[in-house]
Structure formats: structure tokens, C-alpha cells
Design a protein around this motif. Structure first.
Motif, PDB file in Angstrom:
ATOM      1  N   THR A 117       1.146  -1.175  -0.231  1.00  0.00           N
ATOM      2  CA  THR A 117      -0.011   0.163  -0.196  1.00  0.00           C
ATOM      3  C   THR A 117       0.173   1.246  -0.238  1.00  0.00           C
ATOM      4  OG1 THR A 117      -0.212  -0.220   2.667  1.00  0.00           O
ATOM      5  CG2 THR A 117      -2.085  -1.206   1.202  1.00  0.00           C
ATOM      6  N   GLY A 118       1.714   1.351   0.509  1.00  0.00           N
ATOM      7  CA  GLY A 118       2.897   2.198   0.832  1.00  0.00           C
ATOM      8  C   GLY A 118       3.525   2.599  -0.450  1.00  0.00           C
ATOM      9  N   LEU A 119       4.111   1.671  -1.418  1.00  0.00           N
ATOM     10  CA  LEU A 119       3.869   1.782  -2.881  1.00  0.00           C
ATOM     11  C   LEU A 119       3.399   2.642  -3.667  1.00  0.00           C
ATOM     12  CD1 LEU A 119       5.336  -2.073  -4.026  1.00  0.00           C
ATOM     13  CD2 LEU A 119       6.600   0.554  -3.763  1.00  0.00           C
ATOM     14  N   PHE A 120       1.986   2.970  -3.895  1.00  0.00           N
ATOM     15  CA  PHE A 120       1.130   3.541  -3.760  1.00  0.00           C
ATOM     16  C   PHE A 120       0.079   4.651  -3.700  1.00  0.00           C
ATOM     17  CE2 PHE A 120       1.144  -0.467  -5.858  1.00  0.00           C
ATOM     18  CZ  PHE A 120       1.227  -0.426  -7.335  1.00  0.00           C
ATOM     19  N   ALA A 121       0.064   5.070  -2.122  1.00  0.00           N
ATOM     20  CA  ALA A 121       0.443   5.946  -1.196  1.00  0.00           C
ATOM     21  C   ALA A 121       0.175   7.231  -1.301  1.00  0.00           C
ATOM     22  CB  ALA A 121       0.493   5.789  -0.237  1.00  0.00           C
ATOM     23  N   LEU A 127       2.306  15.863  -2.954  1.00  0.00           N
ATOM     24  CA  LEU A 127       4.055  16.801  -3.256  1.00  0.00           C
ATOM     25  C   LEU A 127       4.584  15.627  -3.108  1.00  0.00           C
ATOM     26  CD1 LEU A 127       4.022  19.920  -1.818  1.00  0.00           C
ATOM     27  CD2 LEU A 127       3.000  19.344  -4.059  1.00  0.00           C
ATOM     28  N   ALA A 128       3.799  14.288  -1.906  1.00  0.00           N
ATOM     29  CA  ALA A 128       4.856  12.989  -1.427  1.00  0.00           C
ATOM     30  C   ALA A 128       4.090  11.847  -1.712  1.00  0.00           C
ATOM     31  CB  ALA A 128       5.049  13.099  -0.762  1.00  0.00           C
ATOM     32  N   SER A 129       4.276  11.045  -2.478  1.00  0.00           N
ATOM     33  CA  SER A 129       4.118   9.496  -2.919  1.00  0.00           C
ATOM     34  C   SER A 129       4.846   8.487  -2.931  1.00  0.00           C
ATOM     35  CB  SER A 129       3.079   9.631  -4.063  1.00  0.00           C
ATOM     36  OG  SER A 129       4.262   9.737  -5.111  1.00  0.00           O
ATOM     37  N   GLY A 130       4.720   7.158  -3.403  1.00  0.00           N
ATOM     38  CA  GLY A 130       5.427   5.917  -2.752  1.00  0.00           C
ATOM     39  C   GLY A 130       5.050   5.791  -4.581  1.00  0.00           C
ATOM     40  N   TRP A 131       6.609   4.946  -4.848  1.00  0.00           N
ATOM     41  CA  TRP A 131       6.839   4.794  -5.702  1.00  0.00           C
ATOM     42  C   TRP A 131       6.167   5.219  -7.242  1.00  0.00           C
ATOM     43  CZ3 TRP A 131      12.324   5.519  -6.866  1.00  0.00           C
ATOM     44  CH2 TRP A 131      12.740   5.382  -5.861  1.00  0.00           C
ATOM     45  N   PHE A 132       4.671   4.172  -6.742  1.00  0.00           N
ATOM     46  CA  PHE A 132       4.257   4.403  -8.224  1.00  0.00           C
ATOM     47  C   PHE A 132       2.653   5.511  -7.532  1.00  0.00           C
ATOM     48  CE2 PHE A 132       5.667  -0.499  -8.045  1.00  0.00           C
ATOM     49  CZ  PHE A 132       6.340  -0.335  -9.179  1.00  0.00           C
ATOM     50  N   SER A 137      -5.273   7.328  -9.463  1.00  0.00           N
ATOM     51  CA  SER A 137      -5.445   8.784  -8.947  1.00  0.00           C
ATOM     52  C   SER A 137      -5.453   9.285  -8.240  1.00  0.00           C
ATOM     53  CB  SER A 137      -6.722   8.782  -9.550  1.00  0.00           C
ATOM     54  OG  SER A 137      -7.717   8.016  -8.529  1.00  0.00           O
ATOM     55  N   PHE A 138      -5.104  10.974  -7.362  1.00  0.00           N
ATOM     56  CA  PHE A 138      -5.115  11.165  -6.639  1.00  0.00           C
ATOM     57  C   PHE A 138      -5.574  10.616  -5.137  1.00  0.00           C
ATOM     58  CE2 PHE A 138      -6.484  14.705  -3.506  1.00  0.00           C
ATOM     59  CZ  PHE A 138      -4.403  14.343  -2.521  1.00  0.00           C
ATOM     60  N   ASP A 139      -7.132  10.664  -5.666  1.00  0.00           N
ATOM     61  CA  ASP A 139      -7.920  10.145  -4.579  1.00  0.00           C
ATOM     62  C   ASP A 139      -8.056   8.678  -3.828  1.00  0.00           C
ATOM     63  OD1 ASP A 139      -9.610  12.388  -4.539  1.00  0.00           O
ATOM     64  OD2 ASP A 139     -11.391  11.412  -6.199  1.00  0.00           O
ATOM     65  N   MET A 140      -8.001   7.490  -5.138  1.00  0.00           N
ATOM     66  CA  MET A 140      -6.824   6.047  -4.593  1.00  0.00           C
ATOM     67  C   MET A 140      -5.474   6.026  -4.264  1.00  0.00           C
ATOM     68  SD  MET A 140      -6.169   3.117  -7.657  1.00  0.00           S
ATOM     69  CE  MET A 140      -8.731   3.740  -7.823  1.00  0.00           C
ATOM     70  N   GLY A 141      -4.835   6.994  -4.471  1.00  0.00           N
ATOM     71  CA  GLY A 141      -3.803   7.702  -3.336  1.00  0.00           C
ATOM     72  C   GLY A 141      -4.007   7.728  -2.151  1.00  0.00           C
ATOM     73  N   ARG A 142      -4.946   8.739  -1.794  1.00  0.00           N
ATOM     74  CA  ARG A 142      -5.561   9.152  -0.891  1.00  0.00           C
ATOM     75  C   ARG A 142      -5.673   7.681  -0.205  1.00  0.00           C
ATOM     76  NH1 ARG A 142      -3.023  11.043   2.544  1.00  0.00           N
ATOM     77  NH2 ARG A 142      -5.164  11.608   3.446  1.00  0.00           N
TER      78      ARG A 142
END
Length: 224
Positions: A117-121, A127-132, A137-142
Motif C-alpha cells: 500500500t505504501g508503494l501507491f500511497a 507532493l509526496a507519494s510512493g514509487w507508483f 488517481s489522487f483519490d485512490m492514492g489517498r
């Protein structure tokens, strides 16, 4: 007549190294997340994923006590073992007990869920995200970031239970679980269950190591 004490190598050095590196990685990743050092957190995640990949590979091709499939206990064996959890009656098995096997599987499952889950968070400001994180989408990442935090809470509970179990075994059942994970040697009496002393096959070790390194390299390359 007193029973003879026999020392047998139960944990190979790679399993012991994995165990203590896991402790370091969990603490380091928690600290970097709490302090907001997300670049460090992101790179530590690569090392963490590589470590878990090694454990998965070693769980398939390593010595018997490192294998993951035997950790799934048969219900009857689990019930029989639970009945022995009394002072003076407990017999330490060779390697993981049925209860210990379940604990290992639960911890590894939570760790895998945490790292994946951290890979896509994605953080709240994007401004910051996991590798993928940039692939979704932003909402899915959140949503995955929230799940990432929830899984960490579950992982914390599992770690606390693990520490409680170690303490209980040591103080009540008089079974030292920490020593063998440091030395690799399990002391037993002839009446207790045992198995052959574990050995590391270096060709299999390097195969697992190469696989874990390749996984880390793939994450960095694909996540550019």
C-alpha cells in the motif's frame, strides 16, 4: 537419571539476520514517517521490500525451519499444542510451534500489505507519494494512504502480541525464544522433538539474494 542436554542449530544465520534487520527497518520507517522524512522513508521502503522478497524466496527454497508452507498448522496439531501451554508440561518443538507459525504468517502478511500500500500511497497535498503513486488517481492514492496507516495500527498490535508472547514463554513456560534467534542454537532434552541441524545451501542463498536485489532494482526503475 538426568536427561542429556543436546544443542541443535535450528535457525540459519540468514533467518536470524532477517529477523533483526526487520526490527531495524520497522523502527526506521516509523521514525522517518513520523518526522516527515519522506524521501528517506521512500528509499527505506525499497530496502524493506527487498528484505521481504528475500524472506519469501527463502521460505520456498531455504532450510526446513525457514520454509513458510509448514508454518500453516493443522487444526488438530494446533489444538494439541495449545493444551501443552502449561508450566511443567510445555515441550518446545523444533523450530516454530503451531502457534508461532501462525504469528509469523500474520506478521509477514501485515508487513507485505503495509509495504504494497505504501508503494501507491499519496500524501494529503499530493507532493509526496510512493514509487507508483503517480500511476493512479489522487483519490485512490489517498485511500491507499489511509489503508497504509490502518495496517500499521494492525501491525503495531501484532508486534505487541509478539512481545507479550515472548515474555510469557520466558517467565511462565521457562522457554527462551530470544536466545536461539541470536545464536541459532536451540537447547533441548532428548525427550523433546527435534530435527536435523539446519545448513545453508549457498547456491540457493545467492539465488534468493539475487531475486531480492532484482525486485528492488525493478521498483526503482519502474517508479521513475
Amino acid at each position: 537419571m538426568s536427561e542429556d542436554i543436546v544443542k541443535t542449530r535450528v535457525w540459519d544465520w540468514t533467518i536470524r539476520a532477517f529477523h533483526w534487520l526487520l526490527v531495524i527497518f520497522v523502527l526506521a520507517m516509523w521514525w522517518t514517517a513520523e518526522q516527515g522524512y519522506m524521501v528517506w522513508h521512500k528509499w527505506l521502503g525499497v530496502g524493506f521490500l527487498s528484505l521481504l522478497t528475500y524472506r519469501l524466496a527463502w521460505g520456498a527454497i531455504g532450510p526446513n525451519t525457514a520454509r513458510l508452507l509448514p508454518l500453516v498448522p493443522r487444526p488438530r496439531a494446533l489444538v494439541a499444542y495449545l493444551k501443552t501451554l502449561k508450566p511443567g508440561e510445555h515441550k518446545r518443538p523444533f523450530g516454530h510451534s503451531p502457534l508461532g507459525g501462525l504469528a509469523v504468517l500474520a506478521l509477514l502478511s501485515a508487513l507485505w500489505a503495509q509495504i504494497l500500500t505504501g508503494l501507491f500511497a499519496v500524501d494529503v497535498n499530493g507532493l509526496a507519494s510512493g514509487w507508483f503513486g503517480h500511476l493512479i488517481s489522487f483519490d485512490m492514492g489517498r485511500d491507499l494512504a489511509d489503508l497504509h496507516e490502518t495496517i500499521f495500527d494492525v501491525l503495531t498490535v501484532l508486534i505487541v502480541l509478539h512481545l507479550v508472547a515472548i515474555t510469557t514463554y520466558g517467565l511462565i513456560l521457562r522457554t527462551n525464544l530470544i536466545g536461539p534467534m541470536i545464536t541459532g542454537v536451540q537447547t533441548r532434552r532428548e525427550t523433546e522433538t527435534a530435527g536435523p541441524s539446519v545448513q545453508v545451501d549457498w547456491r540457493r542463498f545467492f539465488a534468493a539474494l539475487i531475486l531480492s536485489g532484482a525486485c528492488a532494482a525493478a521498483i526503482v526503475w519502474l517508479g521513475r
